[in-house]
Write a protein that holds these residues in place. Structure first.
Motif, PDB file in Angstrom:
ATOM      1  N   LEU A 255       0.760  -1.254   0.053  1.00 50.61           N
ATOM      2  CA  LEU A 255       0.050  -0.016  -0.137  1.00 50.61           C
ATOM      3  C   LEU A 255       0.889   1.161   0.007  1.00 50.61           C
ATOM      4  O   LEU A 255       0.451   2.376  -0.457  1.00 50.61           O
ATOM      5  N   VAL A 256       2.043   1.103   0.338  1.00 57.68           N
ATOM      6  CA  VAL A 256       2.943   2.164   0.470  1.00 57.68           C
ATOM      7  C   VAL A 256       3.963   2.344  -0.742  1.00 57.68           C
ATOM      8  O   VAL A 256       4.209   3.092  -1.269  1.00 57.68           O
ATOM      9  N   THR A 257       4.490   1.161  -0.898  1.00 55.18           N
ATOM     10  CA  THR A 257       5.512   0.934  -2.005  1.00 55.18           C
ATOM     11  C   THR A 257       5.041   1.359  -3.463  1.00 55.18           C
ATOM     12  O   THR A 257       5.704   2.142  -4.082  1.00 55.18           O
ATOM     13  N   VAL A 258       3.974   1.027  -3.737  1.00 52.10           N
ATOM     14  CA  VAL A 258       3.375   1.213  -5.216  1.00 52.10           C
ATOM     15  C   VAL A 258       3.241   2.635  -5.484  1.00 52.10           C
ATOM     16  O   VAL A 258       3.763   3.161  -6.285  1.00 52.10           O
ATOM     17  N   PRO A 259       2.424   3.386  -4.537  1.00 49.48           N
ATOM     18  CA  PRO A 259       2.367   4.916  -4.821  1.00 49.48           C
ATOM     19  C   PRO A 259       3.726   5.688  -4.586  1.00 49.48           C
ATOM     20  O   PRO A 259       4.105   6.502  -5.437  1.00 49.48           O
ATOM     21  N   TYR A 260       4.610   5.102  -3.726  1.00 53.72           N
ATOM     22  CA  TYR A 260       6.128   5.798  -3.299  1.00 53.72           C
ATOM     23  C   TYR A 260       6.772   5.511  -4.926  1.00 53.72           C
ATOM     24  O   TYR A 260       7.447   6.558  -5.381  1.00 53.72           O
ATOM     25  N   LEU A 261       6.684   4.460  -5.255  1.00 58.54           N
ATOM     26  CA  LEU A 261       7.606   4.231  -6.576  1.00 58.54           C
ATOM     27  C   LEU A 261       7.012   5.103  -7.678  1.00 58.54           C
ATOM     28  O   LEU A 261       7.588   5.798  -8.624  1.00 58.54           O
ATOM     29  N   ALA A 262       5.768   5.144  -7.741  1.00 63.40           N
ATOM     30  CA  ALA A 262       5.189   5.991  -8.732  1.00 63.40           C
ATOM     31  C   ALA A 262       5.569   7.460  -8.524  1.00 63.40           C
ATOM     32  O   ALA A 262       5.569   8.110  -9.959  1.00 63.40           O
ATOM     33  N   LEU A 263       5.330   8.038  -7.418  1.00 62.91           N
ATOM     34  CA  LEU A 263       5.543   9.393  -7.494  1.00 62.91           C
ATOM     35  C   LEU A 263       7.232   9.658  -7.759  1.00 62.91           C
ATOM     36  O   LEU A 263       7.581  10.724  -8.203  1.00 62.91           O
ATOM     37  N   ALA A 316      22.261   5.837   1.381  1.00 64.35           N
ATOM     38  CA  ALA A 316      21.628   6.215   0.239  1.00 64.35           C
ATOM     39  C   ALA A 316      20.060   6.310   0.183  1.00 64.35           C
ATOM     40  O   ALA A 316      19.238   6.711  -0.642  1.00 64.35           O
ATOM     41  N   LEU A 317      19.501   5.876   1.440  1.00 64.36           N
ATOM     42  CA  LEU A 317      18.101   5.973   1.408  1.00 64.36           C
ATOM     43  C   LEU A 317      17.582   7.484   1.254  1.00 64.36           C
ATOM     44  O   LEU A 317      16.325   7.635   1.198  1.00 64.36           O
ATOM     45  N   ALA A 318      18.433   8.526   1.749  1.00 61.66           N
ATOM     46  CA  ALA A 318      17.721   9.833   1.574  1.00 61.66           C
ATOM     47  C   ALA A 318      17.579  10.339   0.402  1.00 61.66           C
ATOM     48  O   ALA A 318      16.618  11.244   0.422  1.00 61.66           O
ATOM     49  N   GLY A 319      17.900   9.573  -0.996  1.00 58.86           N
ATOM     50  CA  GLY A 319      17.632  10.268  -2.002  1.00 58.86           C
ATOM     51  C   GLY A 319      16.266   9.798  -2.167  1.00 58.86           C
ATOM     52  O   GLY A 319      15.468  10.417  -3.131  1.00 58.86           O
ATOM     53  N   ALA A 320      15.344   8.516  -1.709  1.00 62.02           N
ATOM     54  CA  ALA A 320      14.231   7.967  -2.037  1.00 62.02           C
ATOM     55  C   ALA A 320      13.043   9.069  -1.564  1.00 62.02           C
ATOM     56  O   ALA A 320      12.197   9.387  -2.382  1.00 62.02           O
ATOM     57  N   PRO A 321      13.053   9.646  -0.517  1.00 59.55           N
ATOM     58  CA  PRO A 321      11.918  10.400  -0.015  1.00 59.55           C
ATOM     59  C   PRO A 321      12.245  11.632  -0.783  1.00 59.55           C
ATOM     60  O   PRO A 321      10.992  12.308  -1.154  1.00 59.55           O
ATOM     61  N   LEU A 322      13.100  12.188  -1.113  1.00 55.62           N
ATOM     62  CA  LEU A 322      13.279  13.439  -2.128  1.00 55.62           C
ATOM     63  C   LEU A 322      12.716  13.102  -3.348  1.00 55.62           C
ATOM     64  O   LEU A 322      12.056  13.946  -3.827  1.00 55.62           O
ATOM     65  N   LEU A 323      12.858  11.876  -3.975  1.00 53.27           N
ATOM     66  CA  LEU A 323      12.043  11.697  -5.110  1.00 53.27           C
ATOM     67  C   LEU A 323      10.705  11.705  -5.178  1.00 53.27           C
ATOM     68  O   LEU A 323      10.080  12.395  -5.767  1.00 53.27           O
ATOM     69  N   ALA A 324      10.242  11.051  -4.117  1.00 57.03           N
ATOM     70  CA  ALA A 324       8.824  10.947  -3.933  1.00 57.03           C
ATOM     71  C   ALA A 324       8.226  12.280  -3.571  1.00 57.03           C
ATOM     72  O   ALA A 324       6.974  12.271  -4.006  1.00 57.03           O
TER      73      ALA A 324
END
Length: 532
Positions: A255-263, A316-324
């Protein structure tokens, strides 16, 4: 003039709120359940090494754990006033909070305050972040250093003065000294400079800083190569490693992963290099190399030379929320009527993400969620052992529970130990050679075995001659009487075989005691006699 000042003041306040709120949220999540009632093996190493003197720590680093040397020295200062589990984990909590603030500052500076707010909050509520915020190891501090260095890179590239580049180089160097795998951060930053199409002067300054970092780190790399046996447990990577890391970076719930990746994909697709002025740092140019390059390089190398572990690329995780967050900002800009209060809507969305992942965060604060719980092991030993009891640790790393919680083992006789851990410059002490060990056991009419779970498996055959001698002598000369099995440890009481005559038999009879369980023949998992 007045209106411009008011606008700047409002922008500064908005940016301050965007940075401080994720910091506060991360502090709350990190402090929640911080004293979970037990250290696991890696934390126990930090705890017992950091309480040694500085010369003893320096002695240790010559033979083992040099990659954590700076961290141990830092923790030595932290634990000096009042050693305890909360103090052990507090630096990681502070590191995670600082990393959340740096992520928010990057989003606010590269896009706008609401993007920084969303990115910082999303970083704070990610289960992987919360997990390592409560680990008494260096990884949360490394993540903070990497995020801070990335922010300094953006600032230094816009400056013509050497000061910002010096600050950048020092921050990267300290981060890499906390853990050498952070050196891959330089590759991510090189990717950022390529995507930003910076001028030659920026490349020259960055290369000078990178070379300085490499020279500082070179002695650590050379020494750590001689200690490569410490990562011999790592396995080769595959597609499963990539999928698992993806779930850790976004959160395991679909429920989190799919919208996260889409954004995140929406943010990447929004980039138009032809429309970007050379030398301009877009959020995507910073976040995309950060989240992809270090994991990709380490995963690729580990296909042939295993070096990969998820915690080594936590930064490297820091880049993921920035993209989302950038993707969410683009979506909000396209749907202004559906999202009239975009900033608040984003905060509510992150709150929903937190609610979905709350059960995982709650379970993570239970001691049994770690690979082991040395506090539980020591409690079992405290109930079973009496002062004066001879104890044999199998293998020597089973001694870690006694080093982490010495009160539970106070008064026992460590039969195999020759030189204690601090004085020997090792993690678990130097043990007697097989001949001396046999002579010591010959004098006993009983012995307690404290064994790691794998050491009781019939298939286990230790490479160490000392460990093989322990198994052989116990199987030959003793029979099991009692057994206590708990997760992470097996305690067995052995008494001398009636038919075996020791070299120097003892006259003191062992008093009878109630049995806590029966062990069958060949209590080490094989028939009496040495293993093959």
């Amino acid at each position: 003039m007045t209106h411009a000042w008011v606008r700047r003041s409002a922008a500064r306040r908005a940016e301050a709120v965007a940075v401080l709120l994720p910091v506060l949220v991360m502090l709350v999540i990190g402090l929640w359940g911080l004293d979970r009632g037990g250290m696991w093996r890696d934390e126990a190493v930090t705890f017992q090494v950091a309480r040694r003197s500085v010369p003893q720590i320096w002695h240790l680093l010559h033979s083992v754990d040099v990659v954590h040397g700076l961290y141990y020295l830092l923790m030595h200062a932290v634990l000096a006033p009042h050693p305890g589990e909360v103090a052990l984990r507090l630096p990681s909590v502070c590191g995670a909070a600082a990393a959340a603030g740096f992520v928010a500052a990057l989003g606010a500076r590269l896009r706008r305050p609401r993007v920084g707010l969303w990115a910082g909050l999303l970083y704070a509520v990610t289960p992987m972040t919360g997990h390592f915020a409560q680990e008494g190891r260096s990884y949360a501090l490394v993540a903070a250093g990497a995020a801070g260095a990335t922010l300094l890179l953006v600032r230094a590239a816009r400056s013509t003065r050497p000061g910002p580049w010096c600050a950048y180089g020092v921050t990267v160097a300290v981060t890499c000294l906390l853990h050498e795998m952070a050196l891959l951060l330089l590759l991510a930053h090189a990717g950022t400079l390529v995507l930003a199409r910076v001028p030659a002067r920026v490349w020259r300054a960055w290369i000078a800083a990178a070379v300085a970092v490499a020279l500082v780190l070179l002695p650590l790399v050379l020494v750590s190569r001689g200690q490569s046996a410490q990562v011999a447990w790592l396995s080769r990577t595959g597609l499963g490693s990539v999928k698992r890391l993806l779930g850790l970076f976004t959160g395991p719930a679909r429920l989190v992963t799919v919208p996260y990746l889409a954004l995140a994909v929406l943010a990447v697709l929004a980039v138009r290099p032809a429309r970007t002025r050379p030398g301009t740092f877009s959020l995507q140019a910073v976040a995309l190399p950060l989240v992809t390059v270090p994991p990709a390089v380490l995963l690729a190398v580990s296909r042939w030379w295993p070096l990969y572990d998820e915690r080594y690329v936590l930064y490297a995780l820091a880049g993921a929320p920035l993209l989302a967050a950038a993707g969410a900002d683009r979506l909000a800009a396209r749907l202004p009527r559906l999202l009239p209060h975009a900033a608040l809507s984003g905060v509510l969305a992150v709150t929903l993400v937190f609610a979905v992942q709350l059960p995982l965060l709650r379970r993570d604060r239970v001691p049994d969620r770690r690979p082991d719980n040395l506090a539980a092991v020591s409690a079992v030993a405290h109930r079973a052992l009496r002062p004066g009891d001879p104890v044999l640790f199998l293998p020597s790393i089973a001694r870690r529970s006694a080093l982490a919680y010495p009160k539970a083992f106070r008064g026992i006789r460590d039969i195999a130990l020759s030189v204690p851990a601090p004085a020997s410059g090792t993690l678990y002490g130097r043990e007697a050679d097989p001949g001396e060990l046999r002579r010591r056991l010959d004098r006993l009419d009983h012995v307690w075995l404290v064994a790691a779970p794998f050491a009781t498996a019939p298939a286990w055959y230790p490479a160490s001659a000392i460990e093989r001698a322990k198994i052989a002598v116990v199987d030959e000369q003793f029979v099991p009487r009692e057994e206590v099995v708990r997760r992470g440890v097996t305690l067995r009481l052995y008494v001398r075989r009636p038919t075996y005559t020791p070299v120097t038999p003892t006259a003191r009879p062992r008093p009878e005691r109630p049995s806590a369980g029966r062990a069958g023949p060949g209590a080490l998992g094989s028939p009496p006699g040495p293993r093959r």
